[in-house]
Scaffold this motif. Sequence first.
Motif, short mmCIF file in Angstrom:
data_model
loop_
_atom_site.label_atom_id
_atom_site.label_comp_id
_atom_site.label_asym_id
_atom_site.label_seq_id
_atom_site.Cartn_x
_atom_site.Cartn_y
_atom_site.Cartn_z
N GLY A 237 16.33 7.01 -47.49
CA GLY A 237 16.81 5.90 -46.70
C GLY A 237 15.94 5.65 -45.49
N LEU A 238 16.28 4.61 -44.73
CA LEU A 238 15.55 4.21 -43.53
C LEU A 238 16.22 4.83 -42.30
CD1 LEU A 238 13.50 2.34 -42.01
CD2 LEU A 238 15.31 0.61 -42.02
N ILE A 239 15.42 5.44 -41.44
CA ILE A 239 15.97 6.01 -40.20
C ILE A 239 16.19 4.88 -39.20
CG2 ILE A 239 15.55 7.57 -38.27
CD1 ILE A 239 13.88 9.29 -40.08
N THR A 240 17.44 4.75 -38.74
CA THR A 240 17.78 3.72 -37.74
C THR A 240 18.01 4.32 -36.36
OG1 THR A 240 20.11 3.86 -38.38
CG2 THR A 240 18.76 2.15 -39.45
N HIS A 241 18.47 5.58 -36.30
CA HIS A 241 18.73 6.24 -35.02
C HIS A 241 18.32 7.70 -35.11
CE1 HIS A 241 21.65 2.86 -35.14
NE2 HIS A 241 21.36 2.75 -33.85
N SER A 242 17.75 8.22 -34.03
CA SER A 242 17.40 9.64 -33.95
C SER A 242 17.97 10.22 -32.67
CB SER A 242 15.88 9.85 -33.96
OG SER A 242 15.32 9.45 -35.19
N ILE A 243 18.46 11.44 -32.75
CA ILE A 243 18.91 12.19 -31.57
C ILE A 243 18.36 13.60 -31.71
CG2 ILE A 243 20.98 10.77 -31.31
CD1 ILE A 243 22.60 13.08 -32.50
N PRO A 244 18.44 14.43 -30.67
CA PRO A 244 17.90 15.78 -30.79
C PRO A 244 18.53 16.61 -31.90
CG PRO A 244 18.22 15.22 -28.49
CD PRO A 244 18.84 14.10 -29.28
N ALA A 245 19.72 16.22 -32.37
CA ALA A 245 20.37 17.00 -33.43
C ALA A 245 19.95 16.57 -34.82
CB ALA A 245 21.89 16.87 -33.30
N GLY A 246 19.40 15.37 -34.96
CA GLY A 246 19.05 14.88 -36.30
C GLY A 246 18.84 13.38 -36.29
N PHE A 247 19.17 12.73 -37.43
CA PHE A 247 18.89 11.30 -37.54
C PHE A 247 19.83 10.67 -38.56
CE2 PHE A 247 15.93 13.87 -39.96
CZ PHE A 247 16.05 13.39 -41.26
N TYR A 248 20.04 9.35 -38.39
CA TYR A 248 20.85 8.58 -39.32
C TYR A 248 19.96 7.87 -40.34
CZ TYR A 248 25.37 8.97 -36.95
OH TYR A 248 26.57 9.43 -36.44
N LEU A 249 20.33 8.02 -41.61
CA LEU A 249 19.68 7.26 -42.69
C LEU A 249 20.55 6.06 -43.04
CD1 LEU A 249 18.43 10.06 -45.13
CD2 LEU A 249 17.16 8.87 -43.34
N TYR A 250 19.89 4.97 -43.43
CA TYR A 250 20.59 3.72 -43.74
C TYR A 250 20.15 3.25 -45.12
CZ TYR A 250 22.40 -1.03 -42.92
OH TYR A 250 23.10 -2.22 -42.99
N ASP A 251 21.11 2.91 -45.95
CA ASP A 251 20.79 2.44 -47.31
C ASP A 251 20.93 0.93 -47.45
OD1 ASP A 251 23.50 2.02 -47.26
OD2 ASP A 251 23.97 3.22 -49.03
N GLY A 252 21.15 0.24 -46.35
CA GLY A 252 21.36 -1.20 -46.39
C GLY A 252 22.79 -1.57 -46.15
N GLU A 253 23.69 -0.59 -46.24
CA GLU A 253 25.11 -0.84 -46.03
C GLU A 253 25.78 0.28 -45.26
OE1 GLU A 253 29.15 -1.95 -48.60
OE2 GLU A 253 27.19 -1.82 -49.59
N ASN A 254 25.50 1.52 -45.65
CA ASN A 254 26.14 2.68 -45.03
C ASN A 254 25.11 3.59 -44.36
OD1 ASN A 254 29.00 2.36 -45.86
ND2 ASN A 254 28.15 2.53 -47.93
N HIS A 255 25.60 4.36 -43.37
CA HIS A 255 24.79 5.36 -42.71
C HIS A 255 25.20 6.76 -43.19
CE1 HIS A 255 23.58 2.27 -39.71
NE2 HIS A 255 22.51 3.04 -39.58
N LEU A 256 24.22 7.66 -43.21
CA LEU A 256 24.46 9.07 -43.54
C LEU A 256 23.69 9.90 -42.52
CD1 LEU A 256 25.50 11.37 -45.36
CD2 LEU A 256 23.46 11.03 -46.80
N PHE A 257 24.41 10.80 -41.83
CA PHE A 257 23.76 11.60 -40.79
C PHE A 257 23.14 12.85 -41.39
CE2 PHE A 257 23.68 14.65 -37.21
CZ PHE A 257 22.88 13.92 -36.35
N VAL A 258 21.92 13.17 -40.94
CA VAL A 258 21.20 14.38 -41.36
C VAL A 258 21.11 15.29 -40.14
CG1 VAL A 258 19.07 15.34 -42.30
CG2 VAL A 258 19.87 13.08 -43.06
N PHE A 259 21.80 16.42 -40.19
CA PHE A 259 21.75 17.38 -39.08
C PHE A 259 20.57 18.31 -39.31
CE2 PHE A 259 22.79 21.30 -36.86
CZ PHE A 259 23.22 20.82 -35.63
N ASN A 260 19.58 18.25 -38.40
CA ASN A 260 18.34 19.03 -38.57
C ASN A 260 17.81 19.42 -37.19
OD1 ASN A 260 16.44 20.24 -40.27
ND2 ASN A 260 15.02 18.54 -40.05
N ARG A 261 18.67 20.02 -36.39
CA ARG A 261 18.36 20.26 -34.98
C ARG A 261 17.10 21.11 -34.80
NH1 ARG A 261 22.46 22.77 -30.40
NH2 ARG A 261 21.15 22.32 -28.58
N ARG A 262 16.86 22.07 -35.65
CA ARG A 262 15.70 22.95 -35.50
C ARG A 262 14.55 22.55 -36.41
NH1 ARG A 262 16.07 25.22 -30.70
NH2 ARG A 262 18.05 26.28 -30.36
N GLY A 263 14.66 21.39 -37.03
CA GLY A 263 13.63 20.97 -37.96
C GLY A 263 12.99 19.65 -37.57
#
Length: 521
Positions: A237-263
């Motif tokens: 998916g497309l990253i729309t928002h990033s924070i120190p804990a991870g980032f949000y992926l977007y598929d065109g309709e819904n968001h899915l958060f990826v928690f990757n604080r140390r990565g």
Amino acid sequence: MKKFLILIIMILASTALYGCDMLGDIDTDDIDLPDQTAEPTITIHKNEHYDIANFNLSDITLTVTIDDDTKTIPLSPAMLDSTSLALLDTAGTHTLEGQYQGTNFSFQITLVRYDFNVEAHLNSLAERFDLGSDPITDNLTFPSFNQEAGVTYSYSSSHPEIISDTGVVTRPAHTENARDVIITLMLQMDDIVVYKPQIVVVLPEEAPADDIDLDIYTDFSQVFNTVPLGSEITVKGLITHSIPAGFYLYDGENHLFVFNRRGMIPSPGHIVQVTAELLEWQSMTQLSNVSSVQIVESNQPLPTLESTPITVQGLHDLDHNDPANYGKTFIVEGTLELRGRFFNVNIVDEDYSVVVYYLSPEASIEALEAHVGERVQVEVLYYAQHSTDGLLVIFNQTALDITVIDQDDDDEDEVIFDPEIHYMPDFEAAYDGLRLDPSWLDVTPMEYDTFTGRYRGTGGAFHVGYDPDDFRSRCIDGDTTVFHYPSEIYNLIESNAKSTRYFNIDTPETWPLGAEEEWGA
């Protein structure tokens, strides 16, 4: 006539005696034969280095020994072959070949040009060190500088277990992420040293055929509705928002958060493919335990997502388990207060409040803290309903995105750009920085603090890369730059932008888009 007849008679007599074997056996050692000329022995006398501008062949001499006869003669152009003569105008270490009285000889000399800028010369040589920007899977061949007169060089790797100092590549396992390795070329001539670091991305090994998951989810509704929790999946998916804990992926309709604080946390605008475990954190379904993040495309336009105006109570009334609310942005109004044992920023409106998640970018939280006690209007990102901390939202904007509400007439106060406020007056810096030298590269830049359970800096130096055409580095504004850091450093930077801030410099802002300050660009 008589003498001629006598000579003929003597010859005939000798022949007759020889035929009758009357002379017997003759010992050849008793015969004095003429001396045979021995092959000459040639010794070359020279210096190790010669300045081309002042070099003369006659400065080199030959000592020629034939039997017991020795003589010294200067080298002349006639003694050298045409190939050797052609090398005499070229700097470098050359093997010259020649001949004297039929005897071949060869020797090495080094010709140097001393009428040039050594540092500029080394920098020009360093330009030959270009390993390209594409990720690699095979061994590297480093440029050789052996023919450069007076120049010594070496290569060093920040991760010799991935790329050795000689270019041998050992790829990470297929279950690991790609690795960034800094290869540094060191060139030295006289007392001048030039370093040129270059970042190389080493791709992990390919997964075995029976280990490849052909199902890549690009429709997140399928993930939410059909994939059991605890499953390891791959999404894109497309990253729309990033924070120190991870980032949000977007598929065109819904968001899915990826928690990757140390990565790895790529910035918005990248299309990425993520392999991770589908888990639930508080009220939110998310991806955690990330095994790989692969960037598929860069510099993609962000979608126009409308922010919905809502009250703080309205945020509480949302269905916290509905994936449609994940990553959605809202415009909310309330008074900023510091609450709880960690004094987190809260947005309070009458009997309801929301907590600005502490994993929001640090600069964003500091911008809110500057307005504690004031009523503001801000855009927040819905995160999750926490079982003990309450409703969490993310604020990842800047101070310019905070609208202070005049509680007397509810009119918005316009933020006016005032040089007297936004610029510090000129002053002499109390501290103008540490002078680094290569020895600081030998100091490990971080160490683990067992007391706090965190890594801390040691003051050691490390190389970073910067390429405006590479998504991993960018100039934010005049006082902030995102470099391409070594992976072990990158993974420890907790700020959202992974940026480096310069001491004693403060310039106008260029972010976010549409709210740039005057003279920022």
